[in-house]
Design an enzyme around this catalytic site. Sequence first.
Site, PDB file in Angstrom:
ATOM      1  N   PHE A   1       0.853  -1.194   0.000  1.00 27.43           N
ATOM      2  CA  PHE A   1       0.000   0.000   0.000  1.00 27.43           C
ATOM      3  C   PHE A   1       0.892   1.248   0.000  1.00 27.43           C
ATOM      4  CE2 PHE A   1      -2.918   3.123   1.859  1.00 27.43           C
ATOM      5  CZ  PHE A   1      -4.052   2.887   1.105  1.00 27.43           C
TER       6      PHE A   1
ATOM      7  N   ASP B   1       1.002  -4.382   9.160  1.00 28.40           N
ATOM      8  CA  ASP B   1      -0.131  -3.507   8.896  1.00 28.40           C
ATOM      9  C   ASP B   1      -1.357  -4.400   8.726  1.00 28.40           C
ATOM     10  OD1 ASP B   1      -2.128  -1.865   7.854  1.00 28.40           O
ATOM     11  OD2 ASP B   1      -0.684  -0.574   6.821  1.00 28.40           O
TER      12      ASP B   1
ATOM     13  N   TYR C   1     -11.489   2.344  10.095  1.00 26.82           N
ATOM     14  CA  TYR C   1     -12.707   2.656   9.319  1.00 26.82           C
ATOM     15  C   TYR C   1     -13.038   1.610   8.262  1.00 26.82           C
ATOM     16  CZ  TYR C   1      -8.980   4.766   6.449  1.00 26.82           C
ATOM     17  OH  TYR C   1      -7.823   4.986   5.748  1.00 26.82           O
ATOM     18  N   LYS C   2     -12.268   0.531   8.158  1.00 26.32           N
ATOM     19  CA  LYS C   2     -12.579  -0.494   7.163  1.00 26.32           C
ATOM     20  C   LYS C   2     -13.476  -1.549   7.818  1.00 26.32           C
ATOM     21  CE  LYS C   2      -8.521   0.663   4.489  1.00 26.32           C
ATOM     22  NZ  LYS C   2      -7.066   0.541   4.436  1.00 26.32           N
TER      23      LYS C   2
ATOM     24  N   ARG D   1     -12.699  -4.785  -6.858  1.00 23.51           N
ATOM     25  CA  ARG D   1     -12.647  -5.423  -5.537  1.00 23.51           C
ATOM     26  C   ARG D   1     -14.053  -5.477  -4.936  1.00 23.51           C
ATOM     27  NH1 ARG D   1      -8.496  -2.382  -1.672  1.00 23.51           N
ATOM     28  NH2 ARG D   1     -10.146  -0.840  -1.885  1.00 23.51           N
TER      29      ARG D   1
HETATM   30  C1  PLP Z   1      -6.380   1.676   4.446  1.00 18.18           C
HETATM   31  C2  PLP Z   1      -4.906   1.498   4.637  1.00 18.18           C
HETATM   32  C3  PLP Z   1      -4.147   2.496   5.236  1.00 18.18           C
HETATM   33  C4  PLP Z   1      -4.805   3.785   5.618  1.00 18.18           C
HETATM   34  O1  PLP Z   1      -3.951   4.747   6.085  1.00 18.18           O
HETATM   35  P1  PLP Z   1      -4.555   6.118   6.594  1.00 18.18           P
HETATM   36  O2  PLP Z   1      -3.442   6.768   7.273  1.00 18.18           O
HETATM   37  O3  PLP Z   1      -5.741   5.811   7.457  1.00 18.18           O
HETATM   38  O4  PLP Z   1      -5.037   6.880   5.398  1.00 18.18           O
HETATM   39  C5  PLP Z   1      -2.804   2.246   5.442  1.00 18.18           C
HETATM   40  N1  PLP Z   1      -2.233   1.085   5.064  1.00 18.18           N
HETATM   41  C6  PLP Z   1      -2.950   0.106   4.475  1.00 18.18           C
HETATM   42  C7  PLP Z   1      -2.299  -1.163   4.082  1.00 18.18           C
HETATM   43  C8  PLP Z   1      -4.300   0.297   4.240  1.00 18.18           C
HETATM   44  O5  PLP Z   1      -5.008  -0.662   3.651  1.00 18.18           O
END
Ligand code: PLP
Length: 404
Positions: free
Chosen positions: A142, A207, A232-233, A379
Amino acid sequence: MSSAGGFTAAANGASVPRMDMARLHALDASDPLARFRDAFALPEGVIYLAGNSLGPPPRAAAARLAEVVQAEWGGDLVAAWTRRGWIDAPARVGAKIAPLIGAGASEVIVADSTSVDLYKLLAAALRARPDRPTVLTVEGDFPTDLYVAGAAAGAVRRVSRRELIGALGPDVAVVLLTHAHYRSGEVYDMAAVNAAARAAGVWTLWDLSHSTGVVELDLGGSGADLAVGCGYKYLNGGPGAPAYLFVARRLQDHLSSPIAGWMGHAAPFDFSADYRPAEGVRRFLAGTPPILSLLALESAFVSMAGADPAAMAAKARRLGDLFLELAAELCPELEPACPGPGQQRGGHVAFRHPEAQPLSDALAARGLIGDVRAPDLLRFGLSPLYVRFEDVGRAAQLIRQALG
Ligand SMILES: *Cc1c(COP(=O)(O)O)cnc(C)c1O
């Protein structure tokens, strides 16, 4: 829907493929998590398969936020920090997340965003290990993880997934990995990576953004060192909900936050001029927590109270397996781009299609909400708390229709 390209038109008049819906209804009827769907406020007529991006509102959130604004913030004003327990919310909500990730209650705290928490833990690990300047990670992770690693470390080594174990060298302080990949849904064997890293003297930072709530996790039992994850997911904490971070108990006294804010001070209300980190994971707080967002995230735990993490993981996997089987049967134009039925996978399924965006738009026009990652990946997130087996069947039918 002009952006829907030819799909809407092509589908007009296309017949709905037949399907054994009775089988899917039977699966829903015997689903031990079925009762949790009512705890979420989903619009009528929508099949919501984008909870891997933004979970829907838990019904408990609206009432809780109204109460907080009126009675707590509005009633107690500044006294609410102590009288209503706001000051303890980061640790209290962290303790609620802990069982989902196999952590102890005193190993998790809610703070900041995933990006900021990543930075804090990477920088802390690098500072604690000056003889090991490198962060190891993999290609294609990511973007925020890659950017933050670059900002925190003097040296970042990116390797392929295959090369990972061999790259755990004596210069590496920490290996940063997204446990379930945000595109492919591929999942690492956390225990195996932790063991290999430990043998090489390397710390692990996981992560968990795409894992928590849909994959069984055992940070403690598998010997993980550090972790972060998103609120938030699949945790349904609301847009921009604060993230959480994990520091294994054995490391807590050896790490300090690079953002030495007053909320991480041992005695914030002494207003001392000298920084002295709090005991335990609380030292990773920086500034004043966003209480409204934090309490919205806490209310999501009311909505999932009693949901067994193992049952959540098992259902997410069955939903994904079913989706892949139905798609293979009904929609062979979609090229699967995630681990197949029966394999370990994150909470979403993914497919490649050359016109992914117009197809996704055409599906949204039919009430099926998924998402797209450029250039060609569709997705569909399968939260076990509110997605039904029936929804997966209807989703496959809608995709078939939209493909024409
Ligand atoms: C959703 C996600 C993030 C989100 O990071 P934010 O700081 O909340 O924007 C980070 N890493 C991964 C792998 C994600 O899927």
